[in-house]
Design a protein around this motif. Structure first.
Motif, PDB file in Angstrom:
ATOM      1  N   TYR A   5      24.652  35.837  42.933  1.00 57.99           N
ATOM      2  CA  TYR A   5      23.374  35.387  43.492  1.00 57.99           C
ATOM      3  C   TYR A   5      22.396  36.557  43.612  1.00 57.99           C
ATOM      4  O   TYR A   5      21.243  36.459  43.203  1.00 57.99           O
ATOM      5  CB  TYR A   5      23.599  34.720  44.847  1.00 57.99           C
ATOM      6  N   LEU A   6      22.859  37.670  44.155  1.00 55.14           N
ATOM      7  CA  LEU A   6      22.000  38.848  44.307  1.00 55.14           C
ATOM      8  C   LEU A   6      21.571  39.407  42.948  1.00 55.14           C
ATOM      9  O   LEU A   6      20.454  39.896  42.799  1.00 55.14           O
ATOM     10  CB  LEU A   6      22.694  39.919  45.135  1.00 55.14           C
ATOM     11  N   ALA A   7      22.443  39.321  41.964  1.00 53.69           N
ATOM     12  CA  ALA A   7      22.114  39.815  40.626  1.00 53.69           C
ATOM     13  C   ALA A   7      20.994  39.000  39.980  1.00 53.69           C
ATOM     14  O   ALA A   7      20.250  39.501  39.144  1.00 53.69           O
ATOM     15  CB  ALA A   7      23.353  39.797  39.729  1.00 53.69           C
ATOM     16  N   ASN A   8      20.861  37.760  40.390  1.00 51.56           N
ATOM     17  CA  ASN A   8      19.847  36.876  39.808  1.00 51.56           C
ATOM     18  C   ASN A   8      18.486  36.976  40.497  1.00 51.56           C
ATOM     19  O   ASN A   8      17.538  36.315  40.073  1.00 51.56           O
ATOM     20  CB  ASN A   8      20.330  35.425  39.829  1.00 51.56           C
ATOM     21  N   LEU A   9      18.383  37.782  41.546  1.00 50.90           N
ATOM     22  CA  LEU A   9      17.095  37.957  42.205  1.00 50.90           C
ATOM     23  C   LEU A   9      16.124  38.705  41.280  1.00 50.90           C
ATOM     24  O   LEU A   9      16.542  39.509  40.449  1.00 50.90           O
ATOM     25  CB  LEU A   9      17.269  38.756  43.505  1.00 50.90           C
ATOM     26  N   LYS A  10      14.848  38.432  41.461  1.00 54.64           N
ATOM     27  CA  LYS A  10      13.831  39.142  40.688  1.00 54.64           C
ATOM     28  C   LYS A  10      13.792  40.605  41.123  1.00 54.64           C
ATOM     29  O   LYS A  10      14.182  40.945  42.246  1.00 54.64           O
ATOM     30  CB  LYS A  10      12.464  38.506  40.906  1.00 54.64           C
ATOM     31  N   LYS A  11      13.299  41.453  40.261  1.00 55.60           N
ATOM     32  CA  LYS A  11      13.199  42.880  40.564  1.00 55.60           C
ATOM     33  C   LYS A  11      12.399  43.088  41.846  1.00 55.60           C
ATOM     34  O   LYS A  11      11.315  42.534  42.021  1.00 55.60           O
ATOM     35  CB  LYS A  11      12.525  43.616  39.408  1.00 55.60           C
ATOM     36  N   GLY A  12      12.962  43.845  42.774  1.00 58.80           N
ATOM     37  CA  GLY A  12      12.298  44.136  44.035  1.00 58.80           C
ATOM     38  C   GLY A  12      12.493  43.069  45.103  1.00 58.80           C
ATOM     39  O   GLY A  12      12.115  43.266  46.252  1.00 58.80           O
ATOM     40  N   GLU A  13      13.077  41.941  44.756  1.00 62.52           N
ATOM     41  CA  GLU A  13      13.302  40.853  45.717  1.00 62.52           C
ATOM     42  C   GLU A  13      14.595  41.109  46.490  1.00 62.52           C
ATOM     43  O   GLU A  13      15.559  41.637  45.938  1.00 62.52           O
ATOM     44  CB  GLU A  13      13.402  39.523  44.959  1.00 62.52           C
ATOM     45  N   ILE A  14      14.574  40.756  47.762  1.00 67.14           N
ATOM     46  CA  ILE A  14      15.784  40.830  48.574  1.00 67.14           C
ATOM     47  C   ILE A  14      16.021  39.456  49.187  1.00 67.14           C
ATOM     48  O   ILE A  14      15.099  38.646  49.293  1.00 67.14           O
ATOM     49  CB  ILE A  14      15.707  41.927  49.661  1.00 67.14           C
ATOM     50  N   ALA A  15      17.257  39.205  49.585  1.00 70.42           N
ATOM     51  CA  ALA A  15      17.610  37.908  50.161  1.00 70.42           C
ATOM     52  C   ALA A  15      18.178  38.118  51.553  1.00 70.42           C
ATOM     53  O   ALA A  15      18.954  39.052  51.779  1.00 70.42           O
ATOM     54  CB  ALA A  15      18.628  37.197  49.282  1.00 70.42           C
ATOM     55  N   ASN A  16      17.805  37.236  52.472  1.00 71.13           N
ATOM     56  CA  ASN A  16      18.375  37.343  53.815  1.00 71.13           C
ATOM     57  C   ASN A  16      19.732  36.649  53.858  1.00 71.13           C
ATOM     58  O   ASN A  16      20.076  35.834  52.984  1.00 71.13           O
ATOM     59  CB  ASN A  16      17.407  36.811  54.880  1.00 71.13           C
ATOM     60  N   ALA A  17      20.503  36.979  54.872  1.00 67.39           N
ATOM     61  CA  ALA A  17      21.869  36.464  54.987  1.00 67.39           C
ATOM     62  C   ALA A  17      21.903  34.940  55.069  1.00 67.39           C
ATOM     63  O   ALA A  17      22.818  34.312  54.543  1.00 67.39           O
ATOM     64  CB  ALA A  17      22.564  37.082  56.195  1.00 67.39           C
ATOM     65  N   GLY A  18      20.906  34.340  55.705  1.00 71.71           N
ATOM     66  CA  GLY A  18      20.861  32.887  55.809  1.00 71.71           C
ATOM     67  C   GLY A  18      20.734  32.221  54.456  1.00 71.71           C
ATOM     68  O   GLY A  18      21.436  31.245  54.160  1.00 71.71           O
ATOM     69  N   ASP A  19      19.836  32.735  53.615  1.00 73.68           N
ATOM     70  CA  ASP A  19      19.673  32.182  52.269  1.00 73.68           C
ATOM     71  C   ASP A  19      20.933  32.388  51.437  1.00 73.68           C
ATOM     72  O   ASP A  19      21.348  31.491  50.691  1.00 73.68           O
ATOM     73  CB  ASP A  19      18.484  32.838  51.559  1.00 73.68           C
ATOM     74  N   ILE A  20      21.526  33.553  51.563  1.00 78.93           N
ATOM     75  CA  ILE A  20      22.754  33.841  50.823  1.00 78.93           C
ATOM     76  C   ILE A  20      23.854  32.884  51.264  1.00 78.93           C
ATOM     77  O   ILE A  20      24.570  32.316  50.443  1.00 78.93           O
ATOM     78  CB  ILE A  20      23.184  35.309  51.021  1.00 78.93           C
ATOM     79  N   SER A  21      23.977  32.686  52.564  1.00 80.02           N
ATOM     80  CA  SER A  21      24.986  31.797  53.122  1.00 80.02           C
ATOM     81  C   SER A  21      24.851  30.385  52.550  1.00 80.02           C
ATOM     82  O   SER A  21      25.840  29.769  52.145  1.00 80.02           O
ATOM     83  CB  SER A  21      24.850  31.776  54.649  1.00 80.02           C
ATOM     84  N   LYS A  22      23.625  29.883  52.519  1.00 84.74           N
ATOM     85  CA  LYS A  22      23.382  28.536  51.968  1.00 84.74           C
ATOM     86  C   LYS A  22      23.734  28.476  50.496  1.00 84.74           C
ATOM     87  O   LYS A  22      24.355  27.514  50.037  1.00 84.74           O
ATOM     88  CB  LYS A  22      21.922  28.144  52.177  1.00 84.74           C
ATOM     89  N   GLU A  23      23.332  29.486  49.753  1.00 82.51           N
ATOM     90  CA  GLU A  23      23.579  29.506  48.312  1.00 82.51           C
ATOM     91  C   GLU A  23      25.070  29.568  47.981  1.00 82.51           C
ATOM     92  O   GLU A  23      25.548  28.896  47.083  1.00 82.51           O
ATOM     93  CB  GLU A  23      22.854  30.687  47.669  1.00 82.51           C
ATOM     94  N   VAL A  24      25.795  30.409  48.703  1.00 78.73           N
ATOM     95  CA  VAL A  24      27.221  30.585  48.452  1.00 78.73           C
ATOM     96  C   VAL A  24      28.030  29.423  49.045  1.00 78.73           C
ATOM     97  O   VAL A  24      29.106  29.103  48.568  1.00 78.73           O
ATOM     98  CB  VAL A  24      27.700  31.949  49.003  1.00 78.73           C
ATOM     99  N   GLY A  25      27.467  28.790  50.080  1.00 82.94           N
ATOM    100  CA  GLY A  25      28.138  27.634  50.675  1.00 82.94           C
ATOM    101  C   GLY A  25      29.194  27.982  51.706  1.00 82.94           C
ATOM    102  O   GLY A  25      30.195  27.285  51.833  1.00 82.94           O
ATOM    103  N   VAL A  26      28.971  29.081  52.422  1.00 80.57           N
ATOM    104  CA  VAL A  26      29.889  29.470  53.500  1.00 80.57           C
ATOM    105  C   VAL A  26      29.089  29.734  54.762  1.00 80.57           C
ATOM    106  O   VAL A  26      27.873  29.853  54.727  1.00 80.57           O
ATOM    107  CB  VAL A  26      30.742  30.713  53.118  1.00 80.57           C
ATOM    108  N   THR A  27      29.790  29.847  55.860  1.00 79.64           N
ATOM    109  CA  THR A  27      29.124  30.079  57.141  1.00 79.64           C
ATOM    110  C   THR A  27      28.414  31.428  57.136  1.00 79.64           C
ATOM    111  O   THR A  27      28.781  32.342  56.399  1.00 79.64           O
ATOM    112  CB  THR A  27      30.131  30.071  58.305  1.00 79.64           C
TER     113      THR A  27
END
Length: 124
Positions: free
Chosen positions: A16-38
């Motif tokens: 998921y992080l590898a697919n972010l655009k250059k310079g973009e960061i993701a917060n833990a909440g978005d990552i959690s939803k994307e990965v499907g874990v708490t």
């Protein structure tokens, strides 16, 4: 030799992080939803990956996470989250004693070599 759920989720998280655009960061909440874990489990994985230098974290209101490297090996992620993989714990501390154990050791080495060759690359 078994990949624990933490490793599988860690691989998804890194992808998921590898697919972010250059310079973009993701917060833990978005990552959690994307990965499907708490969120708690996501933060645990993120912390381990940060310690091993696979991801970078940024604090603050606009903080988040990004992949630190241009390319990360799957085995590097697995090792960061669960340690080395062994078919049997016997191979951790002693050499194979017979031809069956030698073949099992070769299989273990082949699996690890294949995992090391699988890479997750940034998409930008």
């Amino acid at each position: 030799m078994k990949l624990i759920q933490e490793s599988m989720n860690g691989i998804r998280l890194v992808k998921y992080l590898a697919n972010l655009k250059k310079g973009e960061i993701a917060n833990a909440g978005d990552i959690s939803k994307e990965v499907g874990v708490t969120i708690k489990f996501t933060l645990k994985i993120l912390r381990k990956l940060k310690i091993k230098g696979i991801i970078e974290s940024y604090r603050g209101v606009t903080g988040g996470y990004e992949l630190k490297k241009e390319e990360v090996g799957i085995y590097e992620v697995i090792k960061a989250l669960q340690g080395d993989l062994y078919i049997t714990n016997d191979f951790k501390e002693k050499a194979p004693e017979n031809e069956i154990e030698q073949e099992l050791k070769k299989i273990q080495e082949d699996v690890i070599a294949r995992l090391k060759n699988i890479k997750i690359k940034k998409k930008h």
